[in-house]
Scaffold this active site. Sequence first.
Site, PDB file in Angstrom:
ATOM      1  N   LYS A  58       0.841  -1.202   0.000  1.00 50.09           N
ATOM      2  CA  LYS A  58       0.000   0.000   0.000  1.00 50.09           C
ATOM      3  C   LYS A  58       0.878   1.255   0.000  1.00 50.09           C
ATOM      4  O   LYS A  58       2.102   1.176   0.200  1.00 50.09           O
ATOM      5  CB  LYS A  58      -0.918  -0.057   1.220  1.00 50.09           C
ATOM      6  CG  LYS A  58      -1.907  -1.244   1.182  1.00 50.09           C
ATOM      7  CD  LYS A  58      -2.754  -1.255   2.450  1.00 50.09           C
ATOM      8  CE  LYS A  58      -3.821  -2.339   2.395  1.00 50.09           C
ATOM      9  NZ  LYS A  58      -4.687  -2.289   3.596  1.00 50.09           N
ATOM     10  N   ASN A  87      -1.694  -0.143   7.385  1.00 50.30           N
ATOM     11  CA  ASN A  87      -1.201  -1.503   7.650  1.00 50.30           C
ATOM     12  C   ASN A  87      -0.384  -2.109   6.501  1.00 50.30           C
ATOM     13  O   ASN A  87      -0.260  -3.318   6.369  1.00 50.30           O
ATOM     14  CB  ASN A  87      -2.339  -2.426   8.110  1.00 50.30           C
ATOM     15  CG  ASN A  87      -3.418  -2.569   7.061  1.00 50.30           C
ATOM     16  OD1 ASN A  87      -3.320  -2.019   5.968  1.00 50.30           O
ATOM     17  ND2 ASN A  87      -4.454  -3.318   7.376  1.00 50.30           N
TER      18      ASN A  87
HETATM   19  P1  IDP Z   1      -7.695  -7.093   5.361  1.00 49.14           P
HETATM   20  O1  IDP Z   1      -6.914  -6.059   4.637  1.00 49.14           O
HETATM   21  O2  IDP Z   1      -6.908  -7.729   6.473  1.00 49.14           O
HETATM   22  O3  IDP Z   1      -8.322  -8.117   4.442  1.00 49.14           O
HETATM   23  P2  IDP Z   1     -10.340  -5.863   5.609  1.00 49.14           P
HETATM   24  O4  IDP Z   1     -11.308  -6.066   6.721  1.00 49.14           O
HETATM   25  O5  IDP Z   1     -10.657  -6.466   4.286  1.00 49.14           O
HETATM   26  O6  IDP Z   1      -8.904  -6.366   6.133  1.00 49.14           O
HETATM   27  O7  IDP Z   1     -10.143  -4.287   5.453  1.00 49.14           O
HETATM   28  C1  IDP Z   1      -9.490  -3.757   4.316  1.00 49.14           C
HETATM   29  C2  IDP Z   1      -8.617  -2.624   4.752  1.00 49.14           C
HETATM   30  O8  IDP Z   1      -9.429  -1.587   5.317  1.00 49.14           O
HETATM   31  C3  IDP Z   1      -7.627  -2.947   5.872  1.00 49.14           C
HETATM   32  O9  IDP Z   1      -6.472  -3.603   5.409  1.00 49.14           O
HETATM   33  C4  IDP Z   1      -7.326  -1.572   6.399  1.00 49.14           C
HETATM   34  O10 IDP Z   1      -6.444  -0.867   5.522  1.00 49.14           O
HETATM   35  C5  IDP Z   1      -8.703  -0.905   6.321  1.00 49.14           C
HETATM   36  N1  IDP Z   1      -9.405  -1.034   7.597  1.00 49.14           N
HETATM   37  C6  IDP Z   1     -10.045  -2.112   8.089  1.00 49.14           C
HETATM   38  N2  IDP Z   1     -10.596  -1.851   9.286  1.00 49.14           N
HETATM   39  C7  IDP Z   1     -10.315  -0.558   9.556  1.00 49.14           C
HETATM   40  C8  IDP Z   1     -10.611   0.320  10.659  1.00 49.14           C
HETATM   41  O11 IDP Z   1     -11.248  -0.053  11.649  1.00 49.14           O
HETATM   42  N3  IDP Z   1     -10.129   1.590  10.566  1.00 49.14           N
HETATM   43  C9  IDP Z   1      -9.418   2.044   9.501  1.00 49.14           C
HETATM   44  N4  IDP Z   1      -9.126   1.255   8.451  1.00 49.14           N
HETATM   45  C10 IDP Z   1      -9.550  -0.021   8.473  1.00 49.14           C
END
Ligand code: IDP
Length: 204
Positions: free
Chosen positions: A64, A167
Site C-alpha cells: 500500500k 497496515n
Molecule cells: P484485510 O486487509 O486484512 O483483508 P479488511 O477487513 O478487508 O482487512 O479491510 C481492508 C482494509 O481496510 C484494511 O487492510 C485496512 O487498511 C482498512 N481497515 C479495516 N478496518 C479498519 C478500521 O477499523 N479503521 C481504519 N481502516 C480499516
Amino acid sequence: MDLLQRCVFKRIFQHGQCYLGSQDATRSLASRFPSALLDGHRAAGHRSKSSVPGIGERTLIAVKPDGVQRRLVGQIIQRFEQRGFKLVGLKMLQVSEDLLSQHYCELRKKPFYPSLLHYMTSGPVVVMVWEGHNVVQSCRVMVGHTNPAQAQAGTVRGDFSVHVSRNVVHASDSLEGAQREIQLWFQGKDLLNWDCCHHTSTYE
Ligand code: IDP
Ligand code: MG
C-alpha cells in the site's frame, strides 16, 4: 526492464554477493535470474509438471502507499520469495478511485471507507500476483492480522506497522477473492507462466 524491476534485481544481486561472498557467484546469479524471467515470458502457457496438486494457485498482494513511501517494497517482496512462492505479475501504479471502489466493494458501508479510499490513493502502490501451493492462506498468515496491534511479530504487519489505518500491505482473503482481485488489477497477458529453476527444491 522498468525502474522497479531494476531495483528488485539490484537488491537480489546485492544479497547474492553478501550471502555467497564471491563475485563469480554474484555474476552467476545475475546472469541466471533475468533470463529465467525472459525464458518464462517466451514459455507462456507452458507449466512445470509436478505431482503436487494446487501449485498453480494464485493470490494478489499489494504494498500500500505507506509501504511504498517507507521503502518497504524490497523487504516485502523478499519474504514471499524466500518462502518459496513464485512471482508471476508485478506493477506499480497510482490507483483510481474507481478501481479501489471495486476492490473494496464489500467495505463501502464501513465508517472508515472514505478515509480508506483517501489513504489508498495517496501515492503509488505495488501490486503483485504470487503463485504456489496454498498461497492464498499462507500469504494471509504471513501478512498478519488486519489490525497491526493484534498482528504477531514475524508477520509483515506485525513487523512493519502499528495502526489499522496504515497496515502496509493487502493480501487476498480467499480463493474466490483472489481470482476476482487478480482479474480486477491485471490483464491475463501481464501474468507470466515461467519455469522456476528451483522448482524441484520446492516441490516433489
Ligand atoms: P484485510 O486487509 O486484512 O483483508 P479488511 O477487513 O478487508 O482487512 O479491510 C481492508 C482494509 O481496510 C484494511 O487492510 C485496512 O487498511 C482498512 N481497515 C479495516 N478496518 C479498519 C478500521 O477499523 N479503521 C481504519 N481502516 C480499516
Ligand atoms: Mg480484506
